[in-house]
Design an enzyme around this catalytic site. Structure first.
Site, short mmCIF file in Angstrom:
data_model
loop_
_atom_site.label_atom_id
_atom_site.label_comp_id
_atom_site.label_asym_id
_atom_site.label_seq_id
_atom_site.Cartn_x
_atom_site.Cartn_y
_atom_site.Cartn_z
N SER C 64 -9.43 27.36 17.57
CA SER C 64 -9.66 28.79 17.35
C SER C 64 -9.08 29.71 18.40
O SER C 64 -9.01 30.92 18.19
CB SER C 64 -11.17 29.05 17.24
OG SER C 64 -11.66 28.50 16.05
N LYS C 67 -6.38 31.95 17.26
CA LYS C 67 -6.65 33.17 16.50
C LYS C 67 -6.27 34.43 17.30
O LYS C 67 -5.90 35.45 16.73
CB LYS C 67 -8.13 33.22 16.10
CG LYS C 67 -8.54 32.12 15.12
CD LYS C 67 -10.06 32.08 14.93
CE LYS C 67 -10.50 31.25 13.73
NZ LYS C 67 -10.31 29.81 13.87
N TYR C 189 -2.47 28.15 8.36
CA TYR C 189 -3.67 28.29 9.20
C TYR C 189 -4.04 26.97 9.88
O TYR C 189 -4.29 26.92 11.09
CB TYR C 189 -4.83 28.80 8.34
CG TYR C 189 -6.14 28.83 9.06
CD1 TYR C 189 -6.45 29.84 9.96
CD2 TYR C 189 -7.11 27.84 8.84
CE1 TYR C 189 -7.66 29.86 10.64
CE2 TYR C 189 -8.32 27.86 9.51
CZ TYR C 189 -8.59 28.87 10.41
OH TYR C 189 -9.78 28.88 11.07
N TYR C 240 -18.17 32.78 18.55
CA TYR C 240 -18.97 32.48 17.35
C TYR C 240 -20.41 32.94 17.49
O TYR C 240 -20.67 34.10 17.72
CB TYR C 240 -18.95 30.97 17.05
CG TYR C 240 -17.63 30.50 16.56
CD1 TYR C 240 -17.26 30.67 15.23
CD2 TYR C 240 -16.73 29.91 17.43
CE1 TYR C 240 -16.03 30.23 14.78
CE2 TYR C 240 -15.50 29.46 16.98
CZ TYR C 240 -15.15 29.63 15.65
OH TYR C 240 -13.95 29.21 15.20
N VAL C 258 -12.93 24.66 19.28
CA VAL C 258 -13.63 23.37 19.27
C VAL C 258 -12.81 22.24 19.88
O VAL C 258 -13.32 21.13 20.05
CB VAL C 258 -14.10 22.94 17.85
CG1 VAL C 258 -15.18 23.88 17.34
CG2 VAL C 258 -12.93 22.83 16.91
#
Lengths: 304, 304, 304, 304
Positions: C64, C67, C189, C240, C258
């Site tokens: 992530s 992103k 993605y 998150y 992660v």
């Protein structure tokens, strides 16, 4: 070296064209009577000197800004138990309400949304017998205004129209997360929200957090860890549904209220208070938000 | 031709081995004192003859079964306005609570869940000034028991522990869907739920719906359309979270209450009441559910 | 003056006793094979000098953290349209999933949760024809590693087990918020998430944001406003379900993945990357979180 | 004695003025081409005689009415395991979608909503290798039309626009509630929905349930308990968001589809099919709903 007196003046200059923008809150009828063409700004340096500008001595309704100080009081008792009754994460736009509270079994998302602040007041009341009195005493001491008090007309207006707060409190009670009778806790809660202060007073009181928990008289109210806890919750949860937008515009830990006031903390440096009655669609003061963003840029103390 | 007296006897025989099964409701403390080893059954033929079996004359707490009659009273006023304040669709398991009410802007899903029944009581109270009195009078007339009344101990117990109902009512008030002060409406609501009846009396009162709106004295309370409306809502919404299971087991329009009573309607034929204090996990009486399923099979009047 | 080389060494010393703590992510099977007894730390000063410590050159899966860079690329096109397809507020614990997306008509809460990042990738893909290629090129340039690439085994593993991401993407498609075929966007993605970097490389790439949008070669990728936008979203949405806890522990804008990596930005000063494969219950690396908190305290650059 | 031929004629007479009312479904493009000025009605007596009226032999798209027969096939295997994969309670208006499915861990509310029917198809496919083939064979046998088949244009159109169904299926897969690859199950599901029948054929097929599980050739497909189960689920869950309104208007167990068809069952007596392409706001055929309500009144077989 940042010249805070100069910064205050520059903030006022920058905001002047915007004074009067936004809409005064009307959901509590008594709040709707405020003249929107007002703006106050004050910064209290870590040494205690306050530099104000504009309507720096006009008093307004603390509303949700009071939640910061109630939380500080609850934590000051060294009681970790409060964290079994309330979480400390952002709530998410539009789901900050009964829905989330129900799915999370009556444990509010954080102490700066209404449900969470009601729990904190309830805890303080159960432990001490007088949540309002403690807050009033703290704020009198920290603002230096011995006459600081509740506006009874506003408190009565809040209570009269407080159906959603009653729904939140009864829902928490149904999950066993209220220690006092609902109306008793809410009575303290509504009156806490209805305390009036000026930005000068509010900035001065905010030094409690800028000094990592030390009160004006040098005594310690909060441990440094608990002071950091309060400030970090302000950073992520201080602006209801607009935490992200607030972070972008201001870049400092803040707490806003529908009375139009916002308190920001710059640890080790200063506490800043801004006030303008006109609110944006998210319920944050238009001019106070602008003022704090401007202050962050001028001083370079914004996180960005 | 179905012999109702014989059917009642056969139902009792079938249920006897199950008497005592289930758990007596304890969420309202005063309800928890009932002896679980009781079971009553009664069927009132369309001609008014009642055939009972077992503890047919022992009185129990109507609880949510009262919602059927409050709805009938509200509709009897010919007032369609109630349908702007409450929907008439099933609520869906586990989402029957504040969550759905909040997302649907304070309009409850149907008049047989708590939120919906509170709205109906509120409407009746606003229109007539005495929602409880009207219900008591109606039930006295239809049961034939002029002494029918509220159990005050249970009513007080309901009120004391009614936090979730208060949360529902205040949430509706926050959406403008309460016409009276919350506590006033809830006072009527809690007392309505606390009326006590026997199955004999309840079956007799149910004839109001089996006769499409005609009262025991032959006068019309409800239009046939409105009677059909009440019965159809019983069919799809009468068993809280277990509407599907109920339909399967019984196949008749029913309304159950946590006092252990269930009322079923067979239009043009009869009204049936069964009672056993022990509840299943969904809050429906174990023996009363079984009894009505058995009755449906014996008579062939189940929809299946 | 802060000595970054010294700070990196002190961070490593502080973390050493904790190396190996936490649980390696297993929800993507291929991620589960990483040796948990690793820890890397690197800080890139605003001048471009990188100071590393521990396993500073071991590569790990960006996950992530990617992103942040995809968002930067989308914004670099000067295209405000992306903000009609994704919001920029925190999502709230446990409701970050399909639920919120459905109630908000297929518009994800922010670009750093999965749904939001899928939308950003979709936009970039629709506008340029190669979302993965652009990200790879940007990261090759900013990390200084011309061989930086996707780990194909991990990418395949992500795709195989990506049911929830597919559900998110199809839900958005059903609301008209996907411009490319779902599988095509997800292919980009999944591969973006599967790019591998070392902390040295990641810290260097993070300078893009510490320099308010300037690339390593001095050219401008993002306007200062858009760089601030990215960093502010990291501050409130970078962790998150643990945004509040993260703010408390670190006090800097961060993004975690992660794979065990975390990137933090100190505007005008440095970018910091930490990596340890063991995660806490919220999915954030135990040692990397500790490391960044320690770094914030040592340098005084934490907001607190 | 009810004269079914006469009843069918009277229904047609009653509906004639309403033919053409409602809006033809367009969410599946291929469905939008149907001429709205059509209406068919047929009742199949328990003895197998069919009495039709209007466009009784025009074929239309079964759509969700197919779910009833897929469920019957799954239950016919005597396999109770399906009830660990799908519940059997109403879903509640507007929350019948991904939201409820996510909160209930990927277990759909009932087999007559899309998510539930996808699970049933998935189970049948996993157990037999050909869910579509089994359904087609069953319907060919029960309708008496050996040429009954899928409309390939509609099936392709469903698949193309089926994003929400894909989201549902992938969400279930993420909870481990899919046994086949999502696209494989959906391929069977979309084709099942795209089977075309006439009301004459559909009424005849419905006798399977009116006869408590006996097929046209006298063999048993379902146990009486399972047949009752299917019919009870139709009663409470057969009309999506309008279960309550449907019960009121018709008072019989029904299943509707967006193709404009509705099947109703009167156990021991008959099966009834009505069709009109124009739908109301809830997606139920205007004329078919009216027709079944009229049929219930004429025959006295409505539950009311």
């Amino acid at each position: 070296m940042v010249d805070l007196a100069d910064a205050a003046r520059r903030v006022l200059d920058a905001i002047r064209p915007h004074i009067g923008e936004g809409k005064v809150a009307t959901y509590i009828p008594a709040l709707g009577n405020v003249d929107p063409h007002q703006f106050g700004f004050a910064v209290a340096g870590i040494d205690g000197t306050v530099h104000g500008a504009g309507d720096q001595d006009v008093r307004f309704s603390l509303q949700s800004v009071s939640k910061v100080f109630t939380l500080a009081l609850a934590l000051s008792r060294g009681d970790e138990a409060i964290w079994r009754r309330v979480h400390r994460e952002p709530s998410g736009t539009a789901f900050n309400s009964l829905f989330q509270l129900e799915f999370e079994h009556g444990i509010p998302r954080n102490p700066l949304i209404n449900a969470g602040a009601i729990v904190v007041t309830d805890q303080l009341l159960a432990e001490t017998g007088d949540a309002l009195g403690l807050l009033r005493d703290l704020l009198r001491a920290e603002t230096g205004n011995p006459d600081l008090d509740v506006d009874r007309v506003i408190a009565a207006s809040e209570s009269e129209t407080g159906h959603r707060n009653r729904a939140l409190a009864h829902l928490m009670a149904s999950f066993g997360n209220m220690r006092n009778p609902v109306e008793q806790t809410l009575d303290h809660y509504f009156r806490q929200c209805s305390i009036t202060v000026s930005v000068t007073e509010l900035a001065r009181a905010g030094l409690l957090l800028a000094r990592h928990g030390l009160q004006a008289d040098g005594s310690r109210l909060l441990s440094p860890q608990d002071a950091r806890r309060v400030v970090s919750i302000m950073l992520t949860c201080g602006a209801y549904d607009a935490a992200g937008e607030f972070a972008y515009r201001i870049g400092l830990p803040c707490k806003s209220g529908v009375g139009g006031g916002i308190l920001a903390i710059v640890p080790d440096r200063c506490a800043v208070a801004a006030w303008g009655p006109g609110l944006d669609a998210q319920g944050n003061s238009v001019t106070a938000t602008l003022a704090l963003g401007t202050f962050g840029s001028i001083t370079g103390w914004s996180i960005f």
